[in-house]
Structures are given as structure tokens and as C-alpha cells.
Motif scaffolding. Structure first.
Motif, PDB file in Angstrom:
ATOM      1  N   GLU A  57       0.833  -1.210   0.000  1.00 57.93           N
ATOM      2  CA  GLU A  57       0.000   0.000   0.000  1.00 57.93           C
ATOM      3  C   GLU A  57       0.864   1.255   0.000  1.00 57.93           C
ATOM      4  N   LYS A  58       1.944   1.267   0.802  1.00 60.23           N
ATOM      5  CA  LYS A  58       2.840   2.419   0.837  1.00 60.23           C
ATOM      6  C   LYS A  58       3.518   2.618  -0.508  1.00 60.23           C
ATOM      7  N   LYS A  60       2.405   1.725  -3.418  1.00 61.34           N
ATOM      8  CA  LYS A  60       1.395   2.197  -4.359  1.00 61.34           C
ATOM      9  C   LYS A  60       1.123   3.683  -4.153  1.00 61.34           C
ATOM     10  N   GLU A  61       1.032   4.116  -2.884  1.00 57.55           N
ATOM     11  CA  GLU A  61       0.818   5.535  -2.593  1.00 57.55           C
ATOM     12  C   GLU A  61       1.987   6.376  -3.093  1.00 57.55           C
ATOM     13  N   GLU A  64       1.796   6.698  -6.830  1.00 54.09           N
ATOM     14  CA  GLU A  64       0.761   7.651  -7.216  1.00 54.09           C
ATOM     15  C   GLU A  64       1.244   9.082  -7.007  1.00 54.09           C
ATOM     16  N   GLU A  65       1.960   9.347  -5.901  1.00 52.62           N
ATOM     17  CA  GLU A  65       2.500  10.684  -5.648  1.00 52.62           C
ATOM     18  C   GLU A  65       3.505  11.070  -6.722  1.00 52.62           C
ATOM     19  N   LYS A  68       1.633  11.970  -9.820  1.00 52.96           N
ATOM     20  CA  LYS A  68       1.000  13.289  -9.684  1.00 52.96           C
ATOM     21  C   LYS A  68       2.026  14.403  -9.845  1.00 52.96           C
TER      22      LYS A  68
END
Length: 92
Positions: A57-58, A60-61, A64-65, A68
Motif C-alpha cells: 500500500e505504501k 502504491k501511494e 501515485e504521488e 501526480k
């Protein structure tokens, strides 16, 4: 009663004593206890899976950052002129 004797001739008539102690033989019976359920997964395996899930999860986050930031960075530089900051030294 005579039919019962003919049907079951091997049965023995009980004899009850008139004096003394009466003993009874008993066969030991199995005593069933409450079943002990074992977990399908050990606590260590569950902890490792939880850690792996959190790490995924980390990651993936973070991905995504980064995406962005790339999107924001590309949109900011498309319409503007970039000038480099240059330090010049004068030999006076």
C-alpha cells in the motif's frame, strides 16, 4: 416368557446375593473432550502478510504521488519559458 428363552438361550439369569457386597464390573469408556481448534495460519504468518500488505500500500501511494508530481511538473513547464539561474563572476 418361554418364547424369550427359546429365542435367547445363551442369556444367563442374573443371580443376586442375599448377603454381602454386590460388585459391578464396568468397562472404561472413552471421554470425549472439547475439540481444540488450531488456526489455519500461524500468528507469524498473519503478521508477515499484514506487513507485506502495508508495504504494498505504501509503495502504491508513493507511486501515485510520483505520477501526480510528474503530471504537475509537465503541466507547469509546458506554457512557461525556463531560464537558468547562472552565477557570473567578474574579474575586476
Amino acid at each position: 416368557m418361554s418364547e424369550d428363552k427359546n429365542r435367547f438361550p445363551e442369556l444367563v439369569n442374573p443371580v443376586l446375593p442375599k448377603r454381602g457386597l454386590v460388585y459391578q464390573e464396568s468397562n472404561p469408556q472413552l471421554v470425549l473432550c472439547k475439540p481444540k481448534l488450531l488456526p489455519l495460519k500461524s500468528m507469524t504468518l498473519e503478521k508477515m502478510e499484514r506487513m507485506q500488505k502495508e508495504a504494498n500500500e505504501k509503495a502504491k501511494e508513493m507511486q501515485e504521488e510520483i505520477e501526480k508530481e510528474k503530471q504537475a511538473g509537465f503541466t507547469d513547464t509546458i506554457g512557461s519559458e525556463e531560464t537558468a539561474d547562472v552565477l557570473t563572476l567578474d574579474d575586476d
